[in-house]
Design a protein around this motif. Structure first.
Motif: not given
Length: 424
Positions: A14, A17, A22, A161-163, A169, A171
């Motif tokens: 990760d 990310q 986020h 996880s989300y959009t 997308k 994560y």
């Protein structure tokens, strides 16, 4: 309270990310009961320099017990300040919250919680369906529960996880590592009686740092045995009073012994071949409470014992008196069991000893005895010497193989004189 565990190798997945900011924030908190607040009282004598200063300060302290200010235990409750210890058999509960810190509406939010142990990976999420949207300053909450059944390292893996509004997308996931400790040390010992009864002693030691209330310690027998608990003192009621008293507390590092008597069920006791070699006794079921009623439960694996070997023929006593009169005949009942896998044709011989004499015909035929079958024989004896005397001198001969089995020191009886005269 946010609980963070040390980074693991899985965090490398990760890295990309993690560099990105986020829109959602994940917080995880373990749910535990509070504890009673404790303080350290400081006192002195009235003639000392502080006088009653310390006493007045303790009386003004809102955490002390009024009228008993010198007690360490207070009246207030304290919320847990750290992750704390988790013990085998307890229920692990955790609160998971995903909060939208951004000013955007986030869609298709999926929160997943897995628990990784040394042997398996468990899904603890209450729901595996995604939330359609999450508005700013709103959150998704979930509470997970799991009864801990393994000791060692556990890792709680929380993935989100989300959009975004642009359709991207995203994560991310976090790892929370904790250790599951062993709360009790359980040791067992087996004792074989002269009959088919088996006595089980279970030694249970509290190896935590806090006292336990032992709610239940029971033995669940296997299908072969019936069990009788020997941990109660007989009284007026049916259950009796526990040998450990009404308040069954087990202090840290204290050990307690529990005793159980197991007796084969009648349908299995008649089959000598069933209770042979390694037999399953059953398993212990232990339930306790700690702190403010937090419950834990442990079940041992199936306990096994090696049944004693009796050879081809087993001779046991079904009835024998404890005390007999001098030079007066008394009766006993012997049980002969064929423990071999072949049919026997048995002959019974009785040999007298110096202190005990057999009454009856020696050398009589008992007939054929098939495998696992039993035969009860009433016999009569006479004792000629006072005191504790041993019964010996029985001989069984298998006429098929011309093999003789000798039985000495079968049992003991106390021989007393029924008269009060000096000659006795």
């Amino acid at each position: 309270m946010q609980v963070k565990g040390p980074a693991t190798a899985a965090d490398k997945m990760d890295v990309n990310q993690a560099k990105q900011e986020h829109l959602l924030a994940l917080k995880v908190m373990r749910l535990t009961k509070p504890t009673l607040f404790t303080n350290m009282p400081v006192t002195c004598e009235d003639r000392d320099l502080p006088g009653d200063l310390f006493l007045r300060l303790m009386k003004d302290d809102p955490s002390t017990v009024k009228g008993a200010e010198t007690l360490i235990l207070g009246e207030m409750l304290t919320l847990p300040q750290n992750f704390g210890n988790i013990f085998l058999g307890e229920t692990f509960s955790s609160y998971i919250s995903v909060h939208n810190d951004s000013s955007q509406v986030v869609k298709d939010i999926l929160v997943k919680a897995d628990l990784q142990t040394s042997s398996q990976r468990l899904n603890l999420s209450a729901s595996n369906s995604a939330v359609s949207e999450l508005k700013p300053e709103c959150c998704i909450d979930d509470v997970i529960h799991h009864e801990v059944k393994e000791i060692g390292t556990h890792i709680l893996v929380c993935a989100v996880s989300y959009t975004t509004q642009t359709g991207e997308k995203l994560y991310f996931r976090k790892f929370f590592k904790f250790q599951v400790l062993k709360p009790l040390d359980v040791k067992t010992k087996f004792y074989n009686a002269e009959t088919d009864e088996v006595f089980l002693e279970a030694q249970i030691q509290n190896i935590t740092t806090s006292p336990m209330f032992m709610e239940k310690v029971s033995l669940e027998p296997s299908m072969i045995y019936n069990v009788t608990e020997l941990n109660n003192v007989a009284s007026g009621d049916e259950s009796g009073e526990s040998t450990f008293g009404k308040m069954s507390y087990l202090q840290p590092l204290d050990t307690r012994q529990y005793l159980y008597c197991l007796k084969p069920k009648p349908e299995f006791a008649e089959k000598a071949g069933v209770i042979k070699g390694v037999t399953v006794i059953g398993k212990l079921d232990i339930v306790w409470k700690t702190n403010l009623g937090e419950r834990g439960r442990l079940q041992t694996s199936q306990l096994q014992r090696m049944a004693p070997g009796y050879g081809d023929v087993r001779l046991s006593l079904e009835f024998i008196p404890d005390t007999v009169d001098l030079e007066e005949p008394f009766d006993i009942t012997c049980k002969i069991t064929n423990c071999s896998e072949r049919t026997m044709d048995l002959l019974l011989e009785m040999c007298n000893t110096r202190s005990v004499h057999w009454c009856g015909v020696s050398g009589r035929q008992l007939g054929k005895l098939s495998p696992s079958a039993s035969l009860s024989i009433p016999l009569k004896l006479l004792a000629s010497v006072q005191g504790l005397q041993s019964i010996s001198g029985l001989r069984l001969t298998d006429t098929f193989l011309k093999r003789t089995y000798e039985y000495d020191d079968i049992a003991q009886v106390c021989v007393v004189c029924p008269y009060t005269s000096p000659e006795c």
